[in-house]
Each structure stands twice: as C-alpha cells, then as structure tokens.
Design a protein around this motif. Structure first.
Motif, PDB file in Angstrom:
ATOM      1  N   MET A 596      22.305 -24.950  93.409  1.00  0.00           N
ATOM      2  CA  MET A 596      23.362 -24.001  93.614  1.00  0.00           C
ATOM      3  C   MET A 596      24.424 -24.612  93.815  1.00  0.00           C
ATOM      4  O   MET A 596      25.456 -25.083  95.308  1.00  0.00           O
ATOM      5  CB  MET A 596      22.418 -23.688  94.198  1.00  0.00           C
ATOM      6  N   THR A 597      25.716 -23.711  92.652  1.00  0.00           N
ATOM      7  CA  THR A 597      26.787 -24.006  92.992  1.00  0.00           C
ATOM      8  C   THR A 597      28.012 -23.521  93.588  1.00  0.00           C
ATOM      9  O   THR A 597      27.688 -22.482  92.831  1.00  0.00           O
ATOM     10  CB  THR A 597      27.269 -25.942  91.915  1.00  0.00           C
ATOM     11  N   ASP A 598      28.494 -23.911  93.872  1.00  0.00           N
ATOM     12  CA  ASP A 598      30.119 -22.653  94.056  1.00  0.00           C
ATOM     13  C   ASP A 598      31.041 -23.058  92.007  1.00  0.00           C
ATOM     14  O   ASP A 598      30.356 -23.758  91.899  1.00  0.00           O
ATOM     15  CB  ASP A 598      31.629 -23.037  94.950  1.00  0.00           C
ATOM     16  N   VAL A 599      31.589 -22.266  92.297  1.00  0.00           N
ATOM     17  CA  VAL A 599      32.719 -22.039  90.592  1.00  0.00           C
ATOM     18  C   VAL A 599      33.912 -22.904  90.810  1.00  0.00           C
ATOM     19  O   VAL A 599      34.146 -23.476  89.879  1.00  0.00           O
ATOM     20  CB  VAL A 599      32.046 -20.433  89.961  1.00  0.00           C
ATOM     21  N   VAL A 600      34.046 -21.915  92.009  1.00  0.00           N
ATOM     22  CA  VAL A 600      35.792 -22.287  91.673  1.00  0.00           C
ATOM     23  C   VAL A 600      35.900 -23.309  93.013  1.00  0.00           C
ATOM     24  O   VAL A 600      35.630 -23.057  94.016  1.00  0.00           O
ATOM     25  CB  VAL A 600      36.784 -21.403  91.557  1.00  0.00           C
ATOM     26  N   MET A 601      36.180 -24.788  92.558  1.00  0.00           N
ATOM     27  CA  MET A 601      35.919 -25.974  94.094  1.00  0.00           C
ATOM     28  C   MET A 601      37.125 -26.865  93.438  1.00  0.00           C
ATOM     29  O   MET A 601      37.479 -26.674  92.262  1.00  0.00           O
ATOM     30  CB  MET A 601      35.402 -26.490  94.094  1.00  0.00           C
ATOM     31  N   PRO A 602      37.948 -27.469  94.297  1.00  0.00           N
ATOM     32  CA  PRO A 602      39.045 -28.147  93.644  1.00  0.00           C
ATOM     33  C   PRO A 602      38.619 -29.175  93.169  1.00  0.00           C
ATOM     34  O   PRO A 602      37.361 -29.722  93.878  1.00  0.00           O
ATOM     35  CB  PRO A 602      39.616 -28.768  95.531  1.00  0.00           C
ATOM     36  N   ARG A 603      39.374 -30.401  92.542  1.00  0.00           N
ATOM     37  CA  ARG A 603      38.480 -31.460  92.323  1.00  0.00           C
ATOM     38  C   ARG A 603      37.802 -31.072  90.687  1.00  0.00           C
ATOM     39  O   ARG A 603      38.127 -31.146  88.894  1.00  0.00           O
ATOM     40  CB  ARG A 603      38.862 -32.648  92.549  1.00  0.00           C
ATOM     41  N   MET A 604      36.771 -30.688  90.771  1.00  0.00           N
ATOM     42  CA  MET A 604      35.712 -30.679  89.950  1.00  0.00           C
ATOM     43  C   MET A 604      35.293 -29.144  90.082  1.00  0.00           C
ATOM     44  O   MET A 604      34.450 -28.560  91.168  1.00  0.00           O
ATOM     45  CB  MET A 604      34.341 -31.500  89.907  1.00  0.00           C
ATOM     46  N   SER A 605      35.033 -28.341  89.066  1.00  0.00           N
ATOM     47  CA  SER A 605      34.454 -26.956  89.440  1.00  0.00           C
ATOM     48  C   SER A 605      33.337 -27.537  88.680  1.00  0.00           C
ATOM     49  O   SER A 605      32.946 -28.249  88.107  1.00  0.00           O
ATOM     50  CB  SER A 605      35.073 -26.403  87.727  1.00  0.00           C
ATOM     51  N   GLY A 606      33.013 -26.098  89.780  1.00  0.00           N
ATOM     52  CA  GLY A 606      31.136 -25.654  89.463  1.00  0.00           C
ATOM     53  C   GLY A 606      30.343 -25.872  87.980  1.00  0.00           C
ATOM     54  O   GLY A 606      29.847 -26.772  87.475  1.00  0.00           O
ATOM     55  N   SER A 607      31.444 -25.210  86.543  1.00  0.00           N
ATOM     56  CA  SER A 607      30.785 -26.131  85.413  1.00  0.00           C
ATOM     57  C   SER A 607      30.766 -27.284  85.375  1.00  0.00           C
ATOM     58  O   SER A 607      29.665 -27.489  84.537  1.00  0.00           O
ATOM     59  CB  SER A 607      31.478 -24.954  83.969  1.00  0.00           C
TER      60      SER A 607
END
Lengths: 665, 212
Positions: A596-607
């Motif tokens: 379960m991951t957030d989509v918008v994250m710094p460095r590496m995105s959720g996708s």
C-alpha cells in the motif's frame, strides 16, 4: 490661276511663289503638248535652265519623280488631261544632289468653252519636313496605340487619326461626325466629344470612358487626355487631345481590387479565427493554472484530512458508550466538518479534471432508479420530481459515483433555482450527433464531438438565467447563490466530469423560463456490470499473517494508516520512501500480501516502486493512496488498467473494505 | 470579305479614283452651268466592300436617315449606282442648285425633282466617263429617288445579302461655301467587278507604259 498669270509678270509671280514656299510651278499646254516650268522647277528637276520660255517635252514632268511614285502620278495626270478638275498628290522627287524630297503637287485644269481641258497648271511645295513629322506622329500613334483628335466647338465633325478610328472600332477616316464618335459609348457614359453648339467647354480632357467598339461590339475602356484651347477672343474653343485603350489597366485594377477586397475578408476571417483560438487558449491556461493550484492544495489537504478523519474515527471507536455524550457529539461534528472539507477538495479536483475516474459500463435507468431515494431526501417536498428513462437507453461509459455526484449537484442547483417550488424532471435519451455540436453563446459547454451519447437532461421550472450569466456558469467559483450557500464549484465540477468522461454539457436557459442542463456521456459497447461492487457495509477484519507494507512519506498519515490497519488485525510493516520499502521487501521473511503506497513521493514515485516491487515479487497486490495523483497512475483522466486506488482522505471503513477486497481477489 | 479576283490593287484603285474624278469634275462643270456658281467635286478615296459592310460604313458616319438617287447601268459591267446624302444635306444641295432664292416650302416641293436632276448629272458623268476612259459603252436607266437607312439602300436582307459587292466612293462637294458630303456607291456582282478590273489594267498599261 490664268487670271493670276495674266495680271502678273514673271518676276512678280516668282516672288509670290517663293513667298508661298513653293518649290516650283508648271504650266502644261495640253493642246500644244509642251510643258512650261519656272526656274525652281527646272532646278529641282535638273532641266536645262537657259531657255525656259521654249518649254520642254511633257514627259519631262515625270523624269525626276521617284520610280515607285511615277505610275501613280502618270494615272493622276492622265485624269487631268482627260478632264479631271483638281490635282492634289504627294510624291517623291529625286533632286540633282540625289536627295529624296517629298513634294505636294497641287494643280487644276483649265477648260475651253466646250469644257475640253486645254491647260493643266500647278505648284510644287516641299513637304519633306511635314512628311517626316507626319511619319513620326504616325509611328508614335500606331506604336503607342494613341489616337489623336481635334474638335472645334460648334462643328459637327471631328478631325481624327486612323489610330483614333481603330481604337473605337470605326472605319478609318480623317473626319468623323461627332455623333458617330459618341455613338460607340456605352450607355450612361459621359460624352467623348461635346455635342451641340451650346455645350459649355469641358474643364479638362482627362477622363475614362467605356465604349462598345463599333467593329466587334467589344467593350473596352478608353482614356482621353489633352488640352482645351480657348480662342484669343474667348468666344470659342478647340479640343486637342488623344485617346488610348486602358482596358488592360482597368481589368488589372479590378482584379487587384477584387484581390484586395477578398484579402481583407480573408484577413478578417483569419483574425477572428485566431482570436477564438487565443480565447480558447486563455481559457485553457486559466483552467490549467487553477488546476495546478488546486491539485497542489488538494494533495496536502487530503493528507491532513486523512490524519484528521482517521484520528477522529479512531477516537469515536474508542469512546466508551458510557462516556459523556457531548464528547461523542463533538467528535461526530469534527468528522462531518472533515467530510465536508474532503468533499470540497474533491470538487476542486473534479472541476480541474484531476480527479481519478474509474469509468465502467453503466446502465443509466438503473443508476437513476438507485438515486431516487437520495433525490427525495435532498429535494424539498414543494418540488415535484419526475425521473424518466426508458429501458432502450444505451449503456454508457462513466464513473458511476462521479455521475451520481454530478446529477445530485444538478438537482441541488435546480432546487435552489425554485425557492417557491416547481417541477424537476430528469430524463435520459439516446442522441446521435452526426456533427460536432458547436459552441455558441447559449451553448457555453463547448464542443461535443460527433458520436453516440446518452443525454441526461435535468430540467427545472425555476428562475432561469440571462445570457451573461450563462456565459459564466462553468467558471470556477462563479455562483449566483448567496455567500456561504455555494462554493461556485458545482457546475464547473459537472462540466469537468463530463469533458473528462469524453462527453460534454449543454445548457439552455432564459430568465423566468427555467433551465435545462443536458449531460452528454458516450455510449459504451460493453454490457453494464452488475452493481456487485457495492461497498460492503461492515469493516472486514484481517489477520496478523496477512502482512501489509505501507509506504508513505508523510509521517502522520503513515502513522494513522499503520495504526488503522493494525487495529483491523493485519500485520503491518512500514517505510517512509521507495528505497527502504524495496529493502524491506527483500529482507522480510514472511511474504508480503499487499503493498500500500502513496503515489506522490520524493525520489521514487509510488508507481515506480510498484513496478520494482512486482519485479521482485510477482503478483504482489498493490493499492495506491493519493490525494492528488498528478497523472502518475492515470492516463487520459482514467486509472491505468489493473490499478487500484484509495483516494485520500479515507476513513477506516473505506480502508478496511478496499484492503479486504484486494486480498480476497 | 472581298474575293481575291476582284481585290483592287493600289494602282487600280488610283486609276479608278482618277477616272471617277474626271467624271465628277465633268459633273461639277455641268452643275456650275446649272447653278452659275463655283462647284468643286472630288473623290479622295475608293473601296470595294460587301453590301453589309457598305451599309455599316454609311450608318457609322451618318446617324440621320439618308436620301439616295439611284440609276442602274448595263454593258460590259453592269450594276446599280447610288448617290447618297444625309437627309439634312440634301436640302442644302437643293438650295445650292436652285439658287437659294426659294422659300422653305418651295425647297421641299422642289427637293425630289432637284435631287433627281443633280443625281442624274453626277452619276451620268461618272458612268459615262468610266465607259469613255475604259473605251466601252454603258446604258443607263432614268434616276429614282430613295429614302431610308444604309441597310435599306444596300438591300441587306436577313439572310446575309446576295454576296454582291459595292464600289464605295467618298465624295466631297464644295458648293458656294456650303460643305456638303456625299457618297457614290456602285453595286456590282463579282463577274462585273472582275471585268472592270481587267479594263482598269488595260487603261493603266496605256497610261503608265514602261513605268509600271
């Protein structure tokens, strides 16, 4: 001439002739067959001048004449000898020096009582200069296509050149009647030459005339130029001028003017088109800017709301039933406020077309029937509601939840437009647009491409809107409602939803005559799914053996999510970014059931994380959570195939059912 | 328009003009005797044209109706001779030949007769001179006065005429300071014109001799 000869002596005659510019004179005795000439004639013809009174043989008359002109003159003289009255010929004479001179011979015959010609007398005048001038003038006229004319006022005829006649398509002549010239003018043209002695002299000879040429009836343009010469005593005038053909110039001029006219027209069209494009671009840029702003806000806001709602949720669940009921009420109010805030951010995303849509094949009559309870609750009793959708309505492709949302929005707008009560009608009908439905002032919803649609009309009998208002209804934050009663996002959200779904919206309204909003949604080729995916009411529990890896860069949100999942009984491990999540995935001994991951994250995105995680563990279930996805997992406004999304903010109930659903798949 | 065998060369035209000039000079001296005043007649140019062209040539120059004196002639070449005036000029001519002492009514009464007589003198002189100079003889009918436009005088009909040709002569009259213009037209068929052309060549050969 005989009288003259008799009354003057030779010397006097010579003086007169010289003064007249004569180059010689002759006296042909027809009966005696002798030619008598003066000394100038003799000199010119190289005749022996010692005894002029003795005369010469008549053949001497032709001796010095240019061979080419001789037959002509012989014939003319034969005519004179046979009784013709006048002789007037121009011919070339070769002088003793070899020079060729043009002579004008003028003569007349003298008859006896029986009308028989007895003498033929005449003068020679050197016209070489005049001939040259004439030749120059002739060449100037023919080469330049210029015809000359001379007219004295009061006369019925005009002296013209042959080029003049040719230009007007008339038979060549030296003089033409004024009326003959004016007769070639096209109807309505001013006169080329004034007619009648009373006519006032023209101010100038400048002018252009359309003529219908005499010869071939061809229409031509003729320019007239020249001078008006007034007599010294001012009593009369002469017109001395030229004409020339300006048809080509006129045609060019007309063609150029035509080109110019259409050019202006073309430029105007081009400019209008460009203006429209600029207007559209400006509108798009405005929407883009607002969209980016709202998207950014929504992302952070949804994270905050997730924390608030999650915490309130947890507090509610942990509040003992014996506790002070005021605590429970306060928590419920806090939850309602958070929900309204969530709805607001949702709308912001919707109108800026950044909400993630999950389109499915939808049966519209079924959906409308399902909404009737909700509508009845929302709309006051003073308003009669009719929902009309036949079973023949095509299946459409749209996000059913958003469609419900949009329809509810329209229904609420309709309600607010009918404070005194009225009728609300919602109907669905099939529409095939063969052409793109154009945007117009009364159709501000923009173009709808050609195709098959289901149009859902929401019609009220309320106050209606004027054109100015109609032009603004889709602008974000535009509202006719009182401050505090509306966000101004309702219609723009519906509009955004319709466009994002590949359809459009049409709105028709007149003040006092109600409003009709038509929502166009594209027909689906698929069969409608049974509404089996209804949210399961009760929270589904998990077991500690079901390990979920939660990745979230926002510590508070992560703490809430992890806490909630643990409350639900799941085994949870957590990571604050993609890299550490991948590390855990590798190290963890137990298999991880769900990422379960957030989509918008710094460095590496959720996708990106999901992609890499699935490389390490094939078939790993992935659930994205996001407040604003920024297209990372969406394309064309829709979720990518096989992607599951839990929009932020989410309640524990949403979380529980979504996770359970994925794990049970 | 003009068939080649009757196209007149420049020299032939000159010769014919000269012959007609002799004719009109004789006519002028006859008229001088009738009027007792100086009368000058000259023929500056000559052309062979089709009947319809002749009709157009006249109507191009003369906007008013025309008066014509007609005489038919026959001999080695046959045809019809017309002396044509603009109607307004004809009264001038009548006044000139009648001495200018008549009232307007009398002029109108006299017009027909005076025109017929004047026409007879001029046309007779021309035709007789032509016959004489070309050493042939022609017989002529009595003159007739006609009125109408160019097409009527040249008998141009709807079917495009009978293909006849017209010898068209422009004549200047100068009678006692009056400018009167008129035209002599000779309608001939092609064989007649061909004969006339041959006779003109004979005449030219006789006059010009070695210079031709």
């Amino acid at each position: 001439m005989p009288e003259l000869r008799e009354s003057l002596n030779q010397d006097q005659l010579r003086a007169v002739l010289a003064a007249a510019g004569a180059s010689g004179s002759w006296d042909w005795d027809i009966v005696g067959e002798r030619l008598y000439v003066d000394y100038r004639f003799a000199e010119l013809y190289a005749l022996p001048g010692d005894d002029l009174s003795a005369g010469f043989e008549t053949s001497a008359f032709f001796r010095a004449i240019h061979p080419e002109d001789r037959p002509r003159i012989r014939i003319a003289v034969a005519g004179m000898l046979a009784g013709a009255a006048l002789f007037s010929k121009e011919f070339r004479v070769i002088s003793p020096s070899g020079a060729v001179l043009w002579m004008h011979g003028r003569g007349q015959s003298h008859l006896d009582e029986d009308d028989q010609p007895v003498r033929f007398t005449g003068l020679l005048v050197d016209v070489t200069e005049r001939k040259r001038t004439e030749e120059r003038l002739r060449i100037a006229q023919s080469a330049g296509g210029v015809g000359t004319f001379e007219y004295s006022d009061g006369f019925a005829t005009v002296s013209v050149s042959s080029e003049f006649c040719r230009l007007l398509g008339l038979h060549p002549a030296d003089r033409l009647p004024v009326r003959t010239i004016n007769a070639v003018l096209c109807e309505g043209e001013p006169l080329l030459i004034p007619e009648g002695s009373q006519a006032a002299p023209p101010d100038s000879l400048g002018g252009e005339f359309q003529v219908c040429r005499g010869e071939d009836r061809e229409r031509r343009w003729i320019a007239r130029r020249g001078e008006v010469l007034r007599d010294a005593d001012g009593s009369g005038y002469r017109l001395l001028g030229v004409i020339y053909d300006v048809t080509y110039a006129k045609l060019q001029e007309a063609a150029l003017r035509d080109l110019n006219d259409t050019l202006e027209h073309r430029v105007a069209m081009e400019v209008a088109e460009r203006r429209q494009a600029e207007e559209a671009l400006r509108q798009a840029q405005k929407m883009e800017a607002v969209g980016q702003l709202t998207g950014g806000i929504a992302h952070d806001f949804n994270n905050l709301l997730t924390i608030i709602m999650g915490s309130v949720d947890m507090a509610i669940r942990r509040t003992e039933s014996s506790a002070d009921p005021r605590i429970r009420r306060a928590l419920d109010n806090a939850m309602k406020g958070a929900e309204r805030a969530a709805a607001l951010t949702h709308r912001l995303l919707a109108f800026s077309r950044r909400q993630p849509l999950d389109p499915r094949a939808v049966n519209v009559p079924e959906l409308l029937a399902g909404m009737s309870d909700l509508l009845l609750r929302t709309i006051t009793e003073a308003i009669a509601i009719t929902v009309d959708a036949s079973d023949e309505i095509w299946t459409i492709e749209a996000d059913p939840h958003q469609l419900e949302n949009a329809l509810l929005n329209l229904a609420v707008n309709a309600r607010d437009a009918m404070p005194e009560g009225g009728a609300l009608r919602i109907t669905a009908r099939n529409r095939s647009l063969s052409d793109t439905a154009a945007a117009s002032p009364t159709d501000p919803g923009g173009e709808i491409p050609a195709g098959d649609y289901v149009a859902i009309d929401v019609v009220d009998t309320g106050t209606g809107m004027d054109e100015t208002t109609l032009g603004q209804v889709f602008d974000p934050f535009f509202t006719t409602k009182e401050v505090g009663k509306g966000t101004g996002l309702g219609l723009s959200m519906v509009y955004g939803f319709a466009k994002q779904s590949g359809g459009g919206i049409q709105i028709a309204s007149r003040p006092g005559a109600g409003t009709c909003v038509s929502l166009y949604l594209p027909r689906s080729i698929a069969e409608a799914e049974q509404s089996s995916d209804q949210l399961i009411a009760s929270a589904e529990m998990g077991s500690p053996s079901e390990t979920i890896l939660v990745v979230e860069d926002d510590d508070d949100v992560r703490a809430y999510t992890v806490g909630a999942l643990r409350d639900l009984g799941y085994g949870v491990i957590e990571a604050h970014d993609g890299a550490s999540a991948l590390g855990m995935l590798a190290r963890h001994e137990q298999p991880i059931r769900l990422l379960m991951t957030d989509v918008v994250m710094p460095r590496m995105s959720g996708s990106e994380l999901a992609f890499l995680a699935r490389e390490r563990q094939a078939g790993l279930a992935v659930l994205f959570t996001s407040g604003y996805t920024r297209d990372a997992i969406m394309h064309g406004g829709r979720l990518d195939e096989g992607v599951e999304l839990l929009p932020k903010p989410f309640t524990m109930k949403n979380l529980a059912s979504k996770v359970r659903e994925l794990l049970d798949r | 328009m003009t068939p080649e065998q009757v196209e007149l060369s420049e020299l032939e035209r000159d010769a014919l003009t000269e012959i007609v000039n002799i004719g009109v000079s004789r006519a002028a001296s006859s008229l001088r005797k009738m009027i007792g005043d100086q009368v000058l007649l000259s023929v500056p140019s000559i052309e062979v044209v089709s009947q319809s062209r002749a009709a157009r040539l006249i109507s191009e120059r003369e906007v008013v109706d025309l008066v014509a004196v007609r005489q038919d002639f026959s001999g080695p070449f046959s045809g019809r001779a017309l002396l044509i005036f603009p109607e307004t000029n004809s009264l001038e001519l009548v006044r000139a030949v009648t001495g200018g002492e008549l009232s307007a009514e009398e002029v109108l009464e006299m017009e027909h007769e005076a025109l017929a007589e004047t026409g007879n003198v001029i046309l007779n002189s021309c035709l007789a001179t032509m016959a004489n100079m070309l050493r042939r003889s022609l017989t002529m009918t009595i003159p007739e006065v006609l009125r109408g436009n160019g097409a009527m005088l040249f008998e141009v009909d709807e079917r495009g005429g009978n293909g006849g040709l017209v010898l068209f002569l422009y004549i200047d009259f100068a009678v006692r300071m009056r400018d009167i213009r008129g035209y002599i037209a000779m309608l001939m068929d092609i064989p007649s014109l061909a004969t006339l052309k041959e006779l003109l060549d004979e005449f030219i050969a006789g006059v010009v001799g070695d210079d031709a």
